[in-house]
Write a protein that holds these residues in place. Sequence first.
Motif, PDB file in Angstrom:
ATOM      1  N   LYS A   1       0.818  -1.220   0.000  1.00 11.86           N
ATOM      2  CA  LYS A   1       0.000   0.000   0.000  1.00 11.86           C
ATOM      3  C   LYS A   1       0.850   1.267   0.000  1.00 11.86           C
ATOM      4  N   ILE A   2       1.915   1.267   0.775  1.00  3.57           N
ATOM      5  CA  ILE A   2       2.809   2.423   0.840  1.00  3.57           C
ATOM      6  C   ILE A   2       4.211   1.956   0.491  1.00  3.57           C
ATOM      7  N   SER A   3       4.854   2.638  -0.426  1.00  8.97           N
ATOM      8  CA  SER A   3       6.234   2.318  -0.780  1.00  8.97           C
ATOM      9  C   SER A   3       7.062   3.598  -0.726  1.00  8.97           C
ATOM     10  N   THR A   4       8.337   3.456  -0.897  1.00  7.12           N
ATOM     11  CA  THR A   4       9.267   4.576  -0.776  1.00  7.12           C
ATOM     12  C   THR A   4       9.750   5.002  -2.156  1.00  7.12           C
ATOM     13  N   CYS A   5       9.711   6.303  -2.417  1.00  2.60           N
ATOM     14  CA  CYS A   5      10.247   6.860  -3.654  1.00  2.60           C
ATOM     15  C   CYS A   5      11.513   7.635  -3.311  1.00  2.60           C
TER      16      CYS A   5
ATOM     17  N   ASP B   1      20.710  -9.503  -0.176  1.00  3.38           N
ATOM     18  CA  ASP B   1      20.492 -10.801  -0.803  1.00  3.38           C
ATOM     19  C   ASP B   1      19.098 -10.972  -1.391  1.00  3.38           C
ATOM     20  N   ASP B   2      18.077 -10.730  -0.614  1.00  2.00           N
ATOM     21  CA  ASP B   2      16.700 -10.952  -1.055  1.00  2.00           C
ATOM     22  C   ASP B   2      16.178  -9.682  -1.715  1.00  2.00           C
ATOM     23  N   SER B   3      16.674  -9.402  -2.921  1.00  2.00           N
ATOM     24  CA  SER B   3      16.289  -8.173  -3.607  1.00  2.00           C
ATOM     25  C   SER B   3      16.321  -8.390  -5.107  1.00  2.00           C
TER      26      SER B   3
ATOM     27  N   GLU C   1      12.961  -4.109  -5.224  1.00  5.28           N
ATOM     28  CA  GLU C   1      12.487  -4.662  -3.964  1.00  5.28           C
ATOM     29  C   GLU C   1      13.675  -5.138  -3.154  1.00  5.28           C
ATOM     30  N   ILE C   2      13.669  -4.794  -1.864  1.00  2.79           N
ATOM     31  CA  ILE C   2      14.683  -5.260  -0.913  1.00  2.79           C
ATOM     32  C   ILE C   2      13.945  -5.919   0.238  1.00  2.79           C
ATOM     33  N   GLU C   3      14.235  -7.189   0.472  1.00  2.00           N
ATOM     34  CA  GLU C   3      13.633  -7.902   1.607  1.00  2.00           C
ATOM     35  C   GLU C   3      12.115  -7.722   1.657  1.00  2.00           C
ATOM     36  N   GLY C   4      11.469  -7.773   0.497  1.00  2.00           N
ATOM     37  CA  GLY C   4      10.019  -7.666   0.428  1.00  2.00           C
ATOM     38  C   GLY C   4       9.471  -6.246   0.452  1.00  2.00           C
ATOM     39  N   ARG C   5      10.350  -5.256   0.576  1.00  2.00           N
ATOM     40  CA  ARG C   5       9.912  -3.853   0.607  1.00  2.00           C
ATOM     41  C   ARG C   5      10.162  -3.224  -0.759  1.00  2.00           C
TER      42      ARG C   5
END
Length: 156
Positions: free
Chosen positions: A3-7, A26-28, A53-57
């Motif tokens: 819903k909210i992400s970072t720009c 690693d998870d990106s 995406e980094i670690e699901g974010r």
Amino acid sequence: MQKISTCLWFENQAEEAAEFYVSVFDDSRILDVSRYGEGGPGPAGEAITAEFEIEGRRFLALNGGVASNFTEAVSFVVDCADQEEVDRYWEALTTGGAESQCGWLKDRYGVSWQIVPSVLSSLIAGPDPEGSQRAMQAMLGMRKLDIAALRSAYEG
């Protein structure tokens, strides 16, 4: 979809920065890169945005064309399981960047990060108030956080 992400606003390094960040964690992964076409406001083929995406974010890196400086008012906190993880992220993110105090740093793009071992909160807010104070004082004298030194300070 988050819903909210970072720009993150870059002058013209959005794709480069996205590639750097996914190389550190690693998870990106890069999710998408949007590019200017012929007749666009930028050179054809140059990235407008890079989603990653980094670690699901999810993050969006934007080439805004005009420099807009990042400040410490917004930072990303990386929770680290052990000293090896602290060292790895610290080394990768300070390369071309700058160290600060208490686990804070700025990467090569000026983005602020806090590289924090998971154990930190149990040391600076632990059940022994004097030990917590010693750990806090030790942390205040550090750049990259050293778990062994923090534990030693807590234990007295």
